[in-house]
Design an enzyme around this catalytic site. Structure first.
Site, PDB file in Angstrom:
ATOM      1  N   PHE A  87      66.839  -6.870 109.412  1.00  0.00           N
ATOM      2  CA  PHE A  87      66.113  -5.925 108.549  1.00  0.00           C
ATOM      3  C   PHE A  87      65.557  -6.701 107.354  1.00  0.00           C
ATOM      4  CE2 PHE A  87      70.406  -6.238 106.965  1.00  0.00           C
ATOM      5  CZ  PHE A  87      70.320  -6.078 105.593  1.00  0.00           C
ATOM      6  N   GLY A  88      64.892  -6.015 106.467  1.00  0.00           N
ATOM      7  CA  GLY A  88      64.448  -6.598 105.194  1.00  0.00           C
ATOM      8  C   GLY A  88      63.663  -7.902 105.334  1.00  0.00           C
ATOM      9  N   TYR A  89      64.172  -8.949 104.682  1.00  0.00           N
ATOM     10  CA  TYR A  89      63.460 -10.232 104.633  1.00  0.00           C
ATOM     11  C   TYR A  89      63.779 -11.146 105.818  1.00  0.00           C
ATOM     12  CZ  TYR A  89      62.650  -8.722  99.816  1.00  0.00           C
ATOM     13  OH  TYR A  89      62.266  -8.004  98.699  1.00  0.00           O
TER      14      TYR A  89
ATOM     15  N   ARG B 115      76.391 -12.151 104.774  1.00  0.00           N
ATOM     16  CA  ARG B 115      77.221 -10.936 104.889  1.00  0.00           C
ATOM     17  C   ARG B 115      78.419 -11.198 105.792  1.00  0.00           C
ATOM     18  NH1 ARG B 115      73.329  -8.109 105.576  1.00  0.00           N
ATOM     19  NH2 ARG B 115      73.277  -7.565 103.371  1.00  0.00           N
TER      20      ARG B 115
ATOM     21  N   ASP C  25      76.467  -6.184  97.564  1.00  0.00           N
ATOM     22  CA  ASP C  25      75.227  -6.435  96.838  1.00  0.00           C
ATOM     23  C   ASP C  25      74.699  -7.768  97.321  1.00  0.00           C
ATOM     24  OD1 ASP C  25      73.479  -5.136  94.808  1.00  0.00           O
ATOM     25  OD2 ASP C  25      73.560  -7.163  93.985  1.00  0.00           O
ATOM     26  N   SER C  26      73.450  -7.778  97.739  1.00  0.00           N
ATOM     27  CA  SER C  26      72.921  -8.970  98.394  1.00  0.00           C
ATOM     28  C   SER C  26      71.460  -9.146  98.040  1.00  0.00           C
ATOM     29  CB  SER C  26      73.120  -8.854  99.909  1.00  0.00           C
ATOM     30  OG  SER C  26      72.716  -7.580 100.373  1.00  0.00           O
TER      31      SER C  26
HETATM   32  P1  ITT Z   1      72.744  -0.337  98.866  1.00  0.00           P
HETATM   33  O1  ITT Z   1      72.721  -0.697  97.386  1.00  0.00           O
HETATM   34  O2  ITT Z   1      72.758   1.137  99.115  1.00  0.00           O
HETATM   35  O3  ITT Z   1      73.814  -1.076  99.597  1.00  0.00           O
HETATM   36  P2  ITT Z   1      70.214  -1.765  98.917  1.00  0.00           P
HETATM   37  O4  ITT Z   1      69.250  -2.094 100.013  1.00  0.00           O
HETATM   38  O5  ITT Z   1      69.654  -1.138  97.667  1.00  0.00           O
HETATM   39  O6  ITT Z   1      71.359  -0.839  99.536  1.00  0.00           O
HETATM   40  P3  ITT Z   1      70.913  -4.214  97.510  1.00  0.00           P
HETATM   41  O7  ITT Z   1      70.627  -3.719  96.150  1.00  0.00           O
HETATM   42  O8  ITT Z   1      72.140  -5.045  97.719  1.00  0.00           O
HETATM   43  O9  ITT Z   1      71.037  -3.044  98.572  1.00  0.00           O
HETATM   44  O10 ITT Z   1      69.636  -5.031  98.004  1.00  0.00           O
HETATM   45  C1  ITT Z   1      69.739  -5.899  99.060  1.00  0.00           C
HETATM   46  C2  ITT Z   1      68.334  -6.251  99.532  1.00  0.00           C
HETATM   47  O11 ITT Z   1      68.303  -7.650  99.864  1.00  0.00           O
HETATM   48  C3  ITT Z   1      68.042  -5.520 100.837  1.00  0.00           C
HETATM   49  O12 ITT Z   1      67.437  -4.274 100.574  1.00  0.00           O
HETATM   50  C4  ITT Z   1      67.110  -6.513 101.522  1.00  0.00           C
HETATM   51  O13 ITT Z   1      65.830  -6.405 100.995  1.00  0.00           O
HETATM   52  C5  ITT Z   1      67.673  -7.860 101.091  1.00  0.00           C
HETATM   53  N1  ITT Z   1      68.675  -8.348 102.058  1.00  0.00           N
HETATM   54  C6  ITT Z   1      70.021  -8.409 101.883  1.00  0.00           C
HETATM   55  N2  ITT Z   1      70.632  -8.844 102.989  1.00  0.00           N
HETATM   56  C7  ITT Z   1      69.670  -9.063 103.895  1.00  0.00           C
HETATM   57  C8  ITT Z   1      69.682  -9.495 105.223  1.00  0.00           C
HETATM   58  O14 ITT Z   1      70.811  -9.744 105.859  1.00  0.00           O
HETATM   59  N3  ITT Z   1      68.517  -9.603 105.855  1.00  0.00           N
HETATM   60  C9  ITT Z   1      67.363  -9.313 105.226  1.00  0.00           C
HETATM   61  N4  ITT Z   1      67.252  -8.873 103.983  1.00  0.00           N
HETATM   62  C10 ITT Z   1      68.403  -8.756 103.302  1.00  0.00           C
END
Ligand code: ITT
Length: 210
Positions: free
Chosen positions: A166-168, A195, A83-84
Site C-alpha cells: 500500500f502507500g509508497y 513493520r 506510527d510509520s
Molecule cells: P493510523 O494512524 O490510523 O495507523 P495512518 O496511515 O495515518 O494510519 P501513519 O500516521 O503512521 O498512519 O502514516 C503512515 C504512512 O506512511 C502511511 O499512510 C503510508 O503512507 C506510509 N507507510 C507506512 N508504512 C508503509 C508501508 O509498509 N508501505 C508503504 N507506505 C507505508
C-alpha cells in the site's frame, strides 16, 4: 484468550499486522472491530511520540468506559499502535512523520508517488536513498508503554512498480531484492519490512508478559 486492540484505521497496515501477529496466542482486533471510532490527534514530532499517543489514547478511552459498557470487555487488553513513514534523504527525510498527510490525506498514492519521483528528477542512484521506519507502541492495561522500532533501507525508483502492499510501496526499490516492496509477495515483505521487524521485536516482549 487475551486480546490485542490495534489502534489503526489504515487497512493496508492492518492486513500486514494480522499476518505478522498470527502466531501469537491472542485475539487481534482493529479499533473498528472493537467498536471504537476515536479521533486521535497525532501531534508528536517523532514516530515514537506518535505511536505512544495513539496507543495511550485508546487505552485511556477504554479505561474511561463505564462498568458494563461494551468497551469494558477490553480493560485487560494490550493496545498496540503503529506510527510509520518514508524518509527520503535527498528531501531532508521528508515526508517522514507526515507521510500519511503529505499532499493531503485524501490525495491518491498515484499522485503522491508521481510527485515524489518528480522531486527527485535528475538525482542519481546513489543519492536516492530512503528508508521506511516503523515504531510499534504497546500501552499496557496496568499502565506503562513500551516501544520497538524497525527500518528497511532502499532507494526511490524512477517509476512506480508493483501492485502489492500500500502507500509508497510502488516507489520503494530495494536493491538487495531487485524490486520494489510492492512487487514482493506479502509474506516476504512482512519478513523484511520495517513493520515486520518492529512487530517481531514487540512480539517477544508481549510473549514475556503472557
Ligand atoms: P493510523 O494512524 O490510523 O495507523 P495512518 O496511515 O495515518 O494510519 P501513519 O500516521 O503512521 O498512519 O502514516 C503512515 C504512512 O506512511 C502511511 O499512510 C503510508 O503512507 C506510509 N507507510 C507506512 N508504512 C508503509 C508501508 O509498509 N508501505 C508503504 N507506505 C507505508
Amino acid at each position: 484468550m487475551k486480546k490485542i486492540i490495534f489502534a489503526t484505521s489504515n487497512e493496508g497496515k492492518m492486513r500486514e499486522i494480522r499476518q505478522i501477529l498470527a502466531d501469537l496466542p491472542m485475539e487481534v482486533l482493529s479499533m473498528k472491530e472493537a467498536g471504537m471510532d476515536v479521533d486521535i490527534v497525532e501531534d508528536g514530532k517523532t514516530f515514537e511520540e506518535n505511536a505512544r499517543i495513539k496507543a495511550e489514547t485508546i487505552r485511556d478511552h477504554i479505561r474511561a468506559a463505564g462498568e458494563g459498557s461494551a468497551l469494558s470487555a477490553f480493560r485487560e487488553a494490550i493496545v498496540l499502535a503503529d506510527d510509520s513513514g518514508l524518509e527520503i534523504d535527498w528531501l531532508n527525510k521528508e515526508p517522514g512523520v507526515y507521510s500519511a498527510r503529505y499532499m493531503g490525506e485524501d490525495t491518491s498514492y498515484d499522485i503522491k508517488n508521481a510527485h515524489l519521483i518528480r522531486r527527485l528528477d535528475g538525482v542519481p542512484d546513489e543519492k536516492r536513498t530512503a528508508r521506511f521506519v516503523c515504531v510499534i507502541a504497546a500501552a499496557l492495561p496496568e499502565g506503562g508503554t513500551k516501544t520497538c522500532r524497525g527500518t528497511i533501507e532502499g532507494r526511490i525508483g524512477y517509476s512506480p512498480a508493483g501492485e502489492n502492499g500500500f502507500g509508497y510501496d510502488p516507489i520503494f526499490y530495494v536493491p538487495e531484492f531487485g524490486c520494489t516492496t510492492a512487487q514482493l509477495p506479502p509474506e516476504r515483505k512482512n519478513q523484511v519490512s520495517h513493520r515486520g521487524k518492529a512487530l517481531q521485536a514487540m512480539k517477544e516482549q508481549i510473549r514475556s508478559l503472557l
